[in-house]
Design an enzyme around this catalytic site. Sequence first.
Site, mmCIF file in Angstrom:
data_model
loop_
_atom_site.group_PDB
_atom_site.id
_atom_site.type_symbol
_atom_site.label_atom_id
_atom_site.label_comp_id
_atom_site.label_asym_id
_atom_site.label_seq_id
_atom_site.Cartn_x
_atom_site.Cartn_y
_atom_site.Cartn_z
ATOM 1 N N HIS A 1 -4.818 -1.470 0.154
ATOM 2 C CA HIS A 1 -3.924 -0.373 -0.826
ATOM 3 C C HIS A 1 -2.835 -0.739 0.695
ATOM 4 O O HIS A 1 -2.154 -1.552 1.042
ATOM 5 C CB HIS A 1 -5.050 0.844 -0.073
ATOM 6 N N GLU B 1 -5.617 -0.488 4.584
ATOM 7 C CA GLU B 1 -4.430 0.372 4.340
ATOM 8 C C GLU B 1 -2.865 -0.767 4.567
ATOM 9 O O GLU B 1 -2.853 -0.681 5.861
ATOM 10 C CB GLU B 1 -3.620 1.492 4.811
ATOM 11 N N HIS C 1 -6.300 -1.454 -4.645
ATOM 12 C CA HIS C 1 -6.707 -0.583 -5.123
ATOM 13 C C HIS C 1 -5.674 -0.040 -6.915
ATOM 14 O O HIS C 1 -7.450 0.334 -7.713
ATOM 15 C CB HIS C 1 -6.369 0.979 -4.657
ATOM 16 N N ASP D 1 -1.049 0.939 -6.088
ATOM 17 C CA ASP D 1 -1.558 -0.020 -5.296
ATOM 18 C C ASP D 1 -2.808 -1.278 -4.930
ATOM 19 O O ASP D 1 -3.237 -1.105 -5.235
ATOM 20 C CB ASP D 1 -1.591 0.857 -3.990
#
EC number: 3.5.1.28
Length: 187
Positions: free
Chosen positions: A34, A116, A154, A164
Amino acid sequence: MLLDEGWLAEARRVPSPHYDCRPDDENPSLLVVHNISLPPGEFGGPWIDALFTGTIDPNAHPYFAGIAHLRVSAHCLIRRDGEIVQYVPFDKRAWHAGVSSYQGRERCNDFSIGIELEGTDTLAYTDAQYQQLAAVTNALITRYPAIANNMTGHCNIAPERKTDPGPSFDWARFRALVTPSSHKEMT
């Protein structure tokens, strides 16, 4: 990288309340990449930690009023400088994927690990981020071998909603840094 009871020894731990158990103690078999920046397009600061711990102040920035109610988390964040922050142990279910499907299987949070990268869809990620993402991924593959064949963005598990990690993420570069495997599929 060392894993200790689901935690990376090298990571800064910021435990999130936004997680639960995986169904039937299922082991992770998918890595989802992400990106995040809070406020959008800005880096640094405490806001990502605050979002993932449910403590973001809706009055601190106009954007935060629309997200303060969310109960979301990722397993890890890799900041622009390469710092790794871990919010949820890898053996638990973080709430990062939302409505999602991978290879016909729905509810990706049940069987995935979400990482992330501090960034945006259009700004290049840093060398430190690629190095740390590869190091974390290699540690995860050692513990959860099925991940070697299942890494995606994602955008691929929720294409109607998410973009993303975006076109700025260099999958070939990431692939080259991850321990070689003749059967790896990364999209």
